[in-house]
Design a protein around this motif. Structure first.
Motif, mmCIF file in Angstrom:
data_model
loop_
_atom_site.group_PDB
_atom_site.id
_atom_site.type_symbol
_atom_site.label_atom_id
_atom_site.label_comp_id
_atom_site.label_asym_id
_atom_site.label_seq_id
_atom_site.Cartn_x
_atom_site.Cartn_y
_atom_site.Cartn_z
ATOM 1 N N ALA B 454 0.836 -1.200 0.000
ATOM 2 C CA ALA B 454 0.000 0.000 0.000
ATOM 3 C C ALA B 454 0.868 1.246 0.000
ATOM 4 O O ALA B 454 0.634 2.195 -0.752
ATOM 5 C CB ALA B 454 -0.911 -0.016 1.221
ATOM 6 N N ALA B 455 1.917 1.234 0.849
ATOM 7 C CA ALA B 455 2.782 2.408 0.938
ATOM 8 C C ALA B 455 3.514 2.637 -0.376
ATOM 9 O O ALA B 455 3.642 3.770 -0.850
ATOM 10 C CB ALA B 455 3.775 2.231 2.072
ATOM 11 N N ARG B 456 3.978 1.539 -0.984
ATOM 12 C CA ARG B 456 4.756 1.704 -2.210
ATOM 13 C C ARG B 456 3.869 2.128 -3.371
ATOM 14 O O ARG B 456 4.247 2.958 -4.188
ATOM 15 C CB ARG B 456 5.500 0.404 -2.548
ATOM 16 C CG ARG B 456 6.778 0.703 -3.290
ATOM 17 C CD ARG B 456 7.463 -0.533 -3.801
ATOM 18 N NE ARG B 456 8.227 -1.261 -2.798
ATOM 19 C CZ ARG B 456 9.115 -2.207 -3.120
ATOM 20 N NH1 ARG B 456 9.348 -2.500 -4.394
ATOM 21 N NH2 ARG B 456 9.767 -2.860 -2.179
ATOM 22 N N SER B 457 2.689 1.564 -3.449
ATOM 23 C CA SER B 457 1.818 1.964 -4.566
ATOM 24 C C SER B 457 1.330 3.391 -4.359
ATOM 25 O O SER B 457 1.189 4.159 -5.306
ATOM 26 C CB SER B 457 0.666 0.982 -4.749
ATOM 27 O OG SER B 457 -0.388 1.282 -3.890
ATOM 28 N N GLY B 458 1.141 3.760 -3.102
ATOM 29 C CA GLY B 458 0.773 5.145 -2.821
ATOM 30 C C GLY B 458 1.884 6.105 -3.200
ATOM 31 O O GLY B 458 1.637 7.209 -3.689
ATOM 32 N N LEU B 459 3.117 5.656 -3.003
ATOM 33 C CA LEU B 459 4.262 6.504 -3.330
ATOM 34 C C LEU B 459 4.336 6.783 -4.833
ATOM 35 O O LEU B 459 4.820 7.847 -5.250
ATOM 36 C CB LEU B 459 5.547 5.828 -2.839
ATOM 37 C CG LEU B 459 6.765 6.705 -2.617
ATOM 38 C CD1 LEU B 459 6.457 7.922 -1.765
ATOM 39 C CD2 LEU B 459 7.878 5.894 -1.962
ATOM 40 N N VAL B 460 3.842 5.839 -5.619
ATOM 41 C CA VAL B 460 3.792 6.089 -7.073
ATOM 42 C C VAL B 460 2.913 7.315 -7.324
ATOM 43 O O VAL B 460 3.298 8.244 -8.049
ATOM 44 C CB VAL B 460 3.215 4.870 -7.831
ATOM 45 C CG1 VAL B 460 3.039 5.175 -9.304
ATOM 46 C CG2 VAL B 460 4.104 3.665 -7.641
ATOM 47 N N ALA B 461 1.729 7.316 -6.700
ATOM 48 C CA ALA B 461 0.822 8.451 -6.904
ATOM 49 C C ALA B 461 1.434 9.729 -6.350
ATOM 50 O O ALA B 461 1.341 10.795 -6.963
ATOM 51 C CB ALA B 461 -0.509 8.165 -6.217
ATOM 52 N N GLU B 462 2.095 9.622 -5.205
ATOM 53 C CA GLU B 462 2.672 10.828 -4.590
ATOM 54 C C GLU B 462 3.807 11.396 -5.437
ATOM 55 O O GLU B 462 3.915 12.615 -5.612
ATOM 56 C CB GLU B 462 3.155 10.504 -3.179
ATOM 57 C CG GLU B 462 1.991 10.276 -2.219
ATOM 58 C CD GLU B 462 2.421 9.828 -0.837
ATOM 59 O OE1 GLU B 462 1.787 10.241 0.140
ATOM 60 O OE2 GLU B 462 3.380 9.032 -0.718
ATOM 61 N N LEU B 463 4.651 10.516 -5.959
ATOM 62 C CA LEU B 463 5.772 11.007 -6.783
ATOM 63 C C LEU B 463 5.285 11.543 -8.131
ATOM 64 O O LEU B 463 5.750 12.580 -8.607
ATOM 65 C CB LEU B 463 6.801 9.890 -6.997
ATOM 66 C CG LEU B 463 7.720 9.604 -5.806
ATOM 67 C CD1 LEU B 463 8.540 8.351 -6.049
ATOM 68 C CD2 LEU B 463 8.642 10.777 -5.514
#
Lengths: 310, 614
Positions: B454-463
């Motif tokens: 969840a954190a890593r896929s969220g980081l895609v959106a954040e970046l």
């Protein structure tokens, strides 16, 4: 032990502050007037070695990192017993109790190493009558290594007189602008606990009762103990020295405003000065910005002049 | 809505390639750019969640931060961080400067947790000599997720404790029968206190999810703080479940002893959760990132974690104008594909199974809120959660609720808003216990992996939300990660016979939902008042965890002693990590929040080598 002429006191070592305070407090002196004249009193110690442990305790309490040199405000702390000796002197023309630390300019001509032996002196420089405030006395301190002047300071203290002028009401005071200035390089909240005065007194030897406890401060008109002005200055210096080259000549000038009533939280901020000299302005306020405790300026580099008060 | 894996792997199953590169996806800004124009409340004006905080008094490295724009090339480079393979070894041991260690920890244990967090992590860091001893102990552990490496320059040990917050206190009162509750409530409270039993299983999963998020963050932190020179080998599997812990007990005790864990702390539930070896990357294994980019990434990660993002819509009636307009932005389909790819990367990485199996095991329900089917589904989920709230309030023991002025039922009522689901792409992630067991994997390890996913896929959106970020926007896309709806559903499952959130979509697979995350495309950051809850003890600091300072959660083992990080006598940290990027929140006039910028830790202390290298 004290030697020297009537107006010049020469000590073998820095005198203890406690007995000097007692002596100063015991002397009864007239309230200053425009006619008051000050004698050219001075005090000196020819060989001062900095106690490393004491310096470490001072640094620890004031949050000053060790960069291998004596912190700029520390020599002022060392000179305090000489100031006390002058104030306690029978010929000092102002009441000792109630003297208020107004301003301080510190000038480091070169960085002082902690192992260097210093000649430390202090003298009354001038006295001025201020219609609004009272009598303002300037005390100049100097530190020499051999014949080289390495550090000097000018401290201005006020012997206040009661005036009939009405106090500015809070409603007429302009509300402070909220937020920190653009380009601030330091903006930090600091805690000053209730026992700070006692702890700083143990480090500096300044056991003035107004700093120790609310009970001992009350007879002097304070409802709570107030922080030592030199602690406030030193704590701010702890943050500001990280912005400058502490090995270079430095001039620091501050004005003390409202006392810091303990316990308190302080907001220390520093931002580049408008001039092109690469200096900084500093400020120590209450967190909401309504009370300014200290403000001043720092200049760095060769050719810095004694900075004007902010 | 889709239950199928979103990304089809180009690699054959078991071909050894665990990580698939994540590619950039541009998000088109709307025609009318808007950003959060928060300013200080004027004198006499009532302060709201939309006003700037008046001050910040915190030792945390985070502060109130803004996102920093990345160019497309920079974003491409940054995405390497989402598909890191494990290092195969370390180069020669090197000394680490205190400043770098601080920033690494700032990206890890001090900020990795999401907004609904708890002060449940601590870290002890060891120098090269202790790292040799730790490596020896690690080699004796069973269920290692990767080879133990030689030449670690330092090693972090993370300790974690069970998830306990005011929410879990409320849970003690839920699901009891009238009258009987006088006995069953204290009984459950005692079991919770002394045996660390959870009221509902999903609260136990929270601890594991947080550890998973932290593990993923620590791996990146070592790279970002060192500008790609160092790599981290993070071990999670040996410390996961009780059977594994039992098997590894003597070694775990040895590690806990090194960390100075006391019997009182053990009784509070503190245990070793992660170990991360960090060392110089071998040639070819370093990550090619420029210093300038690493500073920007670090500052952005601080900004992402400085926010407490609300799951629901922020546009209430009193909100300033910039919140009142639908910006018409949509999370691009390609972004969800890349977010899914990053999630599968993380699951494969942290469970050790190949990507194809990861896709089969992970249950990811995607709800596209903007479609009619998605709307219907979200209403269905919401109805279920509301039903649970109603029943919780109706059945709370009156003898406990009345004396506290019905504080418990009011708290439960507030949950209704907190669990409100909004966003554009909502993911519900979960696993099937049965399938995990059949695959020979450890359940807790998989739960941790879901946190990392969840954190890593969220980081895609954040970046991607900061790539080519125009001047007039705070962001282009963001993430809200939450466990609240899952916990609420779990209450329904445990006490009121409700089905799991994923039961309908994954019928017959006995799913257990674990986390919900939503991707949002927008240009206005959430109200900064939400962030203030994380920073200001006077603003609901008791309900949400305050950001810790380094001296509160990190200890460094030096000279046989454990020293708190960045506490020297009276002085504690006031430095904001990656503060040189100067991404601090300011008002429209450019004035900052007093105390937000902090002050640099003294340069001589910052440059000190934390551990000498012989």
């Amino acid at each position: 032990m004290q030697t020297g002429t009537q107006n010049e006191m020469v000590f073998e070592a820095l005198p203890a502050l406690g007995p000097l305070y007692v002596k100063a407090a015991a002397r009864r002196r007239a309230v200053p007037t425009p006619q008051t004249e000050l004698k050219a009193l001075s005090a000196r110690v020819d060989r001062v070695r900095i106690d490393h442990d004491e310096l470490a305790r001072y640094r620890a309490l004031c949050g000053i990192a060790d960069h291998g040199v004596v912190p700029l405000p520390y020599l002022q702390v060392l000179a305090t017993p000489l100031h006390a000796a002058i104030i306690a002197h029978a010929d000092f023309g102002l009441p000792a109790l109630g003297l208020v630390h107004l301003e301080n300019s510190l000038h480091q001509h070169r960085a002082v190493k902690v192992d260097e032996v210093l000649r430390l002196s202090a003298r009354v420089d001038e006295g001025q009558w201020d219609e609004r405030l009272g009598y303002v006395v300037s005390l100049v301190s100097e530190a020499y290594v051999g014949d080289e002047l390495v550090w000097e300071s000018r401290l201005r203290a006020l012997s206040p007189v009661r005036s009939k002028r009405s106090k500015q009401t809070s409603s007429s005071r302009r509300a402070p602008e909220v937020g920190e200035r653009q380009g601030a390089r330091v903006s930090v909240m600091v805690r000053a606990p209730e026992d700070l005065g006692r702890r700083y007194a143990a480090v500096s030897g300044d056991f003035n009762p107004i700093h120790l406890h609310a009970w001992t401060a009350r007879p002097f008109g304070f409802d709570r103990a107030i922080a030592h002005g030199m602690w406030t200055l030193s704590r701010a210096w702890g943050e500001v020295q990280e912005l400058i080259d502490v090995q270079a000549p430095v001039a620091l000038s501050v004005r003390f405003r409202k006392p810091v009533k303990l316990p308190a939280r302080l907001w220390i901020a520093a931002w580049p000065a408008d001039d092109e000299a690469g200096g900084f302005e500093i400020c120590c306020q209450s967190p909401d910005g309504r009370l300014t405790h200290l403000e001043g300026a720092v200049q760095v580099g060769r050719g810095v002049s004694q900075v004007e008060h902010a | 809505m889709s239950a199928e894996p979103e990304v089809q792997s180009e690699h054959a199953p078991g071909d050894g390639c665990q990580q698939k590169p994540v590619e950039v996806v541009a998000i088109t800004p709307p025609n009318t750019l808007r950003r959060r124009m928060a300013s200080f409340a004027e004198v006499g004006e009532r302060k709201t969640r939309y006003s700037l905080p008046e001050e910040l008094h915190s030792a945390s490295p985070v502060g109130y931060r803004r996102r920093v724009a990345l160019s497309r090339e920079e974003a491409e480079d940054a995405l390497q961080l989402l598909s890191l393979e494990r290092p195969s070894g370390f180069g020669a041991v090197e000394a680490i400067e205190e400043g770098e260690l601080f920033e690494e920890c700032a990206l890890g244990v001090m900020s990795a947790r999401q907004s609904t967090n708890f002060r449940g992590h601590r870290q002890v860091s060891f120098g090269p000599e202790d790292s040799v001893r730790l490596a020896h102990v690690l080699r004796s552990l069973g269920h290692l997720d990767a080879p133990v490496l030689d030449n670690a320059s330092y090693t972090h040990v993370v300790l974690s404790r069970p998830y306990r917050t005011p929410f879990t206190l409320l849970l003690t009162l839920i699901g009891h029968k009238p009258v009987k509750s006088l006995l069953t409530v204290p009984y459950r409270a005692l079991r919770k206190k002394f045996w660390h039993e959870d009221d509902i299983p999903s609260v136990g999963y929270l601890q594991q999810l947080h550890v998973g998020i932290l593990a993923d963050a620590m791996e990146r932190a070592a790279v970002v703080a060192s500008c790609g020179r160092r790599r981290a080998q993070v071990f999670s599997a040996p410390f996961c479940s009780e059977p594994r812990r039992k098997e590894n007990r003597p070694m775990l005790r040895a590690i806990e002893e090194m960390c100075g864990l006391t019997s009182t702390e053990r009784a509070q539930g503190w245990r070793v959760a992660l170990v991360a070896q960090v060392g110089r990357a071998l040639p070819g294994e370093g990550v090619s990132l420029s210093r300038e980019l690493c500073r920007k990434i670090g500052a952005n990660l601080m900004a992402f974690r400085s926010e407490r993002i609300q799951p629901g819509s922020n546009a209430d009636e009193s909100a300033p104008e910039e919140y009142q307009h639908d910006q018409g932005m949509v999370v691009p389909e390609e972004l969800t594909v890349m977010a899914g790819r990053a999630a599968y990367n993380a699951f494969a990485h942290w469970t050790g199974c190949d990507r194809e199996r990861a896709k089969r095991l992970m249950m990811l329900e995607r709800i596209d809120v903007l479609t009619p089917a998605g709307q219907a589904r979200i209403h269905e989920v919401q109805r279920g959660l509301d039903e649970v709230t109603d029943r919780v309030i109706a059945t709370l023991p009156t003898w406990a609720d009345l004396p506290v002025g019905r504080a418990f039922s009011r708290n439960a009522e507030r949950g209704r808003k907190a669990f409100g689901l909004a966003g554009q792409r909502i993911y519900i992630g979960g696993l099937s216990r049965r399938e995990v067991a059949r695959a020979g994997l450890d359940w807790d390890q998989c739960v941790r992996a879901i946190g990392a996913c969840a954190a890593r896929s969220g980081l895609v959106a954040e970046l991607m939300g900061v790539m080519e970020l125009p001047e007039g926007c705070d962001l282009l896309a963001g993430l809200c990660l939450m466990a609240g709806p899952v916990n609420q559903n779990d209450i329904g499952k445990a006490f009121y016979g409700q089905p799991d959130l994923l039961a309908k979509t994954f019928e017959g697979r006995d799913p257990t939902s674990l986390l919900v995350w939503t991707l949002k495309a927008k240009t206005v950051a959430d109200p900064i008042g939400n962030e203030e809850q994380l920073m200001n003890p006077r603003r609901q600091g008791k309900l949400v965890d305050l950001r810790p300072g380094p001296h509160e959660v990190v200890q460094m083992a030096r000279g046989g002693r454990l020293e708190p990080m960045r506490r020297r006598d009276e002085k504690v940290n006031a430095e904001r990590a990656f503060g040189d990027v100067n991404n601090f929140v300011v008002d429209p006039k450019g004035r900052g929040i007093p105390g937000n910028k902090g002050a640099a830790w003294p340069a001589t202390w910052r440059r000190e080598a934390v551990w000498e290298v012989k």
